[in-house]
Scaffold this motif. Structure first.
Motif, PDB file in Angstrom:
ATOM      1  N   LEU A 133      -3.949 -28.406 -37.656  1.00 39.83           N
ATOM      2  CA  LEU A 133      -2.732 -29.089 -36.995  1.00 39.83           C
ATOM      3  C   LEU A 133      -1.347 -28.533 -36.317  1.00 39.83           C
ATOM      4  O   LEU A 133      -1.255 -28.304 -35.450  1.00 39.83           O
ATOM      5  CB  LEU A 133      -1.985 -30.208 -38.606  1.00 39.83           C
ATOM      6  CG  LEU A 133      -1.070 -31.320 -37.602  1.00 39.83           C
ATOM      7  CD1 LEU A 133      -1.141 -32.595 -37.256  1.00 39.83           C
ATOM      8  CD2 LEU A 133      -0.288 -30.567 -38.396  1.00 39.83           C
ATOM      9  N   ARG A 134      -1.950 -27.365 -37.344  1.00 41.10           N
ATOM     10  CA  ARG A 134       0.070 -26.919 -37.312  1.00 41.10           C
ATOM     11  C   ARG A 134      -0.471 -25.503 -36.358  1.00 41.10           C
ATOM     12  O   ARG A 134       0.198 -24.965 -34.864  1.00 41.10           O
ATOM     13  CB  ARG A 134       0.685 -25.742 -38.478  1.00 41.10           C
ATOM     14  CG  ARG A 134       1.130 -26.378 -39.676  1.00 41.10           C
ATOM     15  CD  ARG A 134       2.267 -27.176 -39.284  1.00 41.10           C
ATOM     16  NE  ARG A 134       2.828 -26.759 -38.172  1.00 41.10           N
ATOM     17  CZ  ARG A 134       4.313 -26.279 -38.284  1.00 41.10           C
ATOM     18  NH1 ARG A 134       4.801 -26.850 -39.220  1.00 41.10           N
ATOM     19  NH2 ARG A 134       5.301 -25.472 -38.029  1.00 41.10           N
ATOM     20  N   ALA A 135      -1.581 -25.310 -35.941  1.00 42.12           N
ATOM     21  CA  ALA A 135      -2.078 -24.735 -34.834  1.00 42.12           C
ATOM     22  C   ALA A 135      -2.086 -25.405 -33.254  1.00 42.12           C
ATOM     23  O   ALA A 135      -1.830 -24.659 -32.768  1.00 42.12           O
ATOM     24  CB  ALA A 135      -3.656 -23.920 -34.858  1.00 42.12           C
ATOM     25  N   ARG A 136      -2.847 -26.067 -33.455  1.00 43.39           N
ATOM     26  CA  ARG A 136      -2.182 -27.212 -32.416  1.00 43.39           C
ATOM     27  C   ARG A 136      -0.814 -27.486 -31.769  1.00 43.39           C
ATOM     28  O   ARG A 136      -0.829 -27.428 -30.503  1.00 43.39           O
ATOM     29  CB  ARG A 136      -2.374 -28.813 -32.745  1.00 43.39           C
ATOM     30  CG  ARG A 136      -4.258 -28.616 -32.198  1.00 43.39           C
ATOM     31  CD  ARG A 136      -5.100 -30.658 -32.683  1.00 43.39           C
ATOM     32  NE  ARG A 136      -4.290 -30.893 -33.686  1.00 43.39           N
ATOM     33  CZ  ARG A 136      -4.594 -30.950 -34.684  1.00 43.39           C
ATOM     34  NH1 ARG A 136      -5.938 -30.947 -34.942  1.00 43.39           N
ATOM     35  NH2 ARG A 136      -4.182 -32.151 -35.549  1.00 43.39           N
ATOM     36  N   MET A 137       0.039 -27.541 -32.852  1.00 40.45           N
ATOM     37  CA  MET A 137       1.626 -27.739 -32.459  1.00 40.45           C
ATOM     38  C   MET A 137       1.947 -26.345 -31.126  1.00 40.45           C
ATOM     39  O   MET A 137       3.005 -26.658 -30.282  1.00 40.45           O
ATOM     40  CB  MET A 137       1.909 -27.976 -33.503  1.00 40.45           C
ATOM     41  CG  MET A 137       2.599 -28.958 -34.807  1.00 40.45           C
ATOM     42  SD  MET A 137       3.036 -29.557 -36.051  1.00 40.45           S
ATOM     43  CE  MET A 137       4.455 -28.287 -35.084  1.00 40.45           C
ATOM     44  N   TRP A 138       1.403 -25.120 -31.932  1.00 47.37           N
ATOM     45  CA  TRP A 138       1.543 -23.727 -31.312  1.00 47.37           C
ATOM     46  C   TRP A 138       1.431 -23.752 -29.687  1.00 47.37           C
ATOM     47  O   TRP A 138       1.699 -23.103 -28.737  1.00 47.37           O
ATOM     48  CB  TRP A 138       1.493 -22.715 -32.012  1.00 47.37           C
ATOM     49  CG  TRP A 138       1.990 -21.503 -31.290  1.00 47.37           C
ATOM     50  CD1 TRP A 138       0.797 -20.291 -30.721  1.00 47.37           C
ATOM     51  CD2 TRP A 138       2.882 -20.927 -30.182  1.00 47.37           C
ATOM     52  NE1 TRP A 138       1.133 -19.966 -30.323  1.00 47.37           N
ATOM     53  CE2 TRP A 138       2.895 -20.200 -29.564  1.00 47.37           C
ATOM     54  CE3 TRP A 138       4.363 -21.984 -30.405  1.00 47.37           C
ATOM     55  CZ2 TRP A 138       3.751 -19.177 -29.176  1.00 47.37           C
ATOM     56  CZ3 TRP A 138       5.318 -20.841 -29.452  1.00 47.37           C
ATOM     57  CH2 TRP A 138       4.584 -20.093 -29.043  1.00 47.37           C
ATOM     58  N   ALA A 139      -0.238 -24.215 -30.323  1.00 45.10           N
ATOM     59  CA  ALA A 139      -0.705 -24.500 -28.545  1.00 45.10           C
ATOM     60  C   ALA A 139      -0.522 -24.927 -27.367  1.00 45.10           C
ATOM     61  O   ALA A 139      -0.461 -24.585 -26.198  1.00 45.10           O
ATOM     62  CB  ALA A 139      -2.428 -24.551 -28.836  1.00 45.10           C
ATOM     63  N   ASP A 140       0.224 -26.531 -28.032  1.00 39.14           N
ATOM     64  CA  ASP A 140       0.316 -27.688 -27.264  1.00 39.14           C
ATOM     65  C   ASP A 140       2.141 -26.142 -26.392  1.00 39.14           C
ATOM     66  O   ASP A 140       2.349 -26.867 -25.180  1.00 39.14           O
ATOM     67  CB  ASP A 140       0.803 -28.822 -27.727  1.00 39.14           C
ATOM     68  CG  ASP A 140       0.241 -29.413 -28.475  1.00 39.14           C
ATOM     69  OD1 ASP A 140      -1.012 -29.132 -27.261  1.00 39.14           O
ATOM     70  OD2 ASP A 140      -0.040 -30.588 -29.265  1.00 39.14           O
TER      71      ASP A 140
END
Length: 306
Positions: free
Chosen positions: A131-138
């Protein structure tokens, strides 16, 4: 100074960022659901649901910097809280043109062998790390597309003033100061990096205000790693208290506890952080921003003040 800063989150990081900016004369507003005061002189406080993109965008209008210092209060509810909040923050940054500075975590890396450096892939397998990885990826994708300017900092487990129950060491302090046994997650004899919250705030502001840092992740300059046991012992010694006995919660005992505790089920997914050396490489940020960590003895004294 006429620079304007909007901080989402009135917890330890948000409070330290607000204090740092207010001290130099910047215009600072802290947003939280309750609108509670951070206790920082010269700072405005606004009660707002930051997951409401329109409301947050109105608050961010005319702001130069937007800081994500949010920390959902219920650790078991990240999947419910973070997606809408993260999307709202991205929208507000894009609409306002403010630099978007994110307080991240090390969770996106997942289990690794060796020191954690910014060039590691975000390869987490647990749901919080993904989830936190997706936040930065976005945020990174929006930055690369020219829709906004984004930067993220990542620190290890926090110590320092105001961390309280949010820190693995600081949550042990109240009972340890009374001479009671401490119960810690995983092994207590392995090197582990601890990050002072004030240093995280300094790094977040420095990264936000450095255009050349945008689009990247930066690790917060932190002191040399200590074991969990040594860190707690040092905190106690900083205020003249003796060491306490320490027990370790791991393996079958942790599994049994997780059966009845939703929080422990969540913690069990990231137990790898406490079952192997967990050491942060902060070389790049030290060189870029010229920041050195607060002396360890002072970090310990700040942590002991409950």
């Amino acid at each position: 100074m006429t620079d304007r800063h909007l901080i989402v989150g009135a917890g330890p990081i948000g409070t330290h960022v607000a204090a740092l900016l207010a001290e130099r004369g910047s215009r600072v507003t802290v947003v939280s659901r309750s609108g509670r005061s951070t206790g920082v002189d010269g700072v405005s406080h606004l009660a707002l649901d930051a997951s409401d993109a329109d409301a947050l965008s109105r608050a961010a209008d005319g702001t130069d910097y937007l800081y994500n210092c949010a920390n959902p209060g219920d650790y078991t509810q990240w999947e419910r809280v973070w997606p809408s909040l993260a999307a709202s923050l991205l929208s507000a940054a894009e609409r306002s043109g403010a630099v978007y500075a994110i307080t991240g975590t090390l969770y996106p890396y997942g289990p690794v062998d060796g020191p954690l450096s910014e060039d590691l892939p975000d390869a987490a397998t647990d749901h919080k790390g993904r989830l936190r990885a997706r936040m930065w990826a976005d945020a990174k994708a929006a930055h690369d597309a020219g829709r906004l300017r984004a930067v993220e900092i990542r620190g290890s487990d926090y110590m320092g003033r105001g961390v309280g129950g949010n820190g693995h060491i600081s949550r042990q302090v109240p009972t340890a100061l009374r001479g009671k046994r401490a119960v810690m997650m995983g092994r207590t004899d392995l090197p582990h990096t601890f990050t002072d919250v004030a240093d995280a705030a300094r790094t977040l502001v420095a990264a936000a205000e450095d255009p050349g840092a945008h689009g990247w992740v930066w690790h917060v300059p932190s002191n040399a790693p200590r074991t969990q046991a040594q860190a707690l012992t040092d905190v106690l010694a900083s205020v003249g208290k003796p060491p306490v006995k320490i027990s370790s919660l791991r393996g079958a005992a942790l599994g049994a506890t997780a059966l009845v505790s939703p929080l422990m089920r969540e913690m069990r997914e990231i137990i790898y952080q406490w079952e192997r050396p967990y050491v942060l490489d902060d070389t790049a940020a030290r060189a870029r921003f010229g920041i050195t960590p607060t002396p360890w003895e002072e970090v310990c004294r700040r942590t002991a003040r409950i």
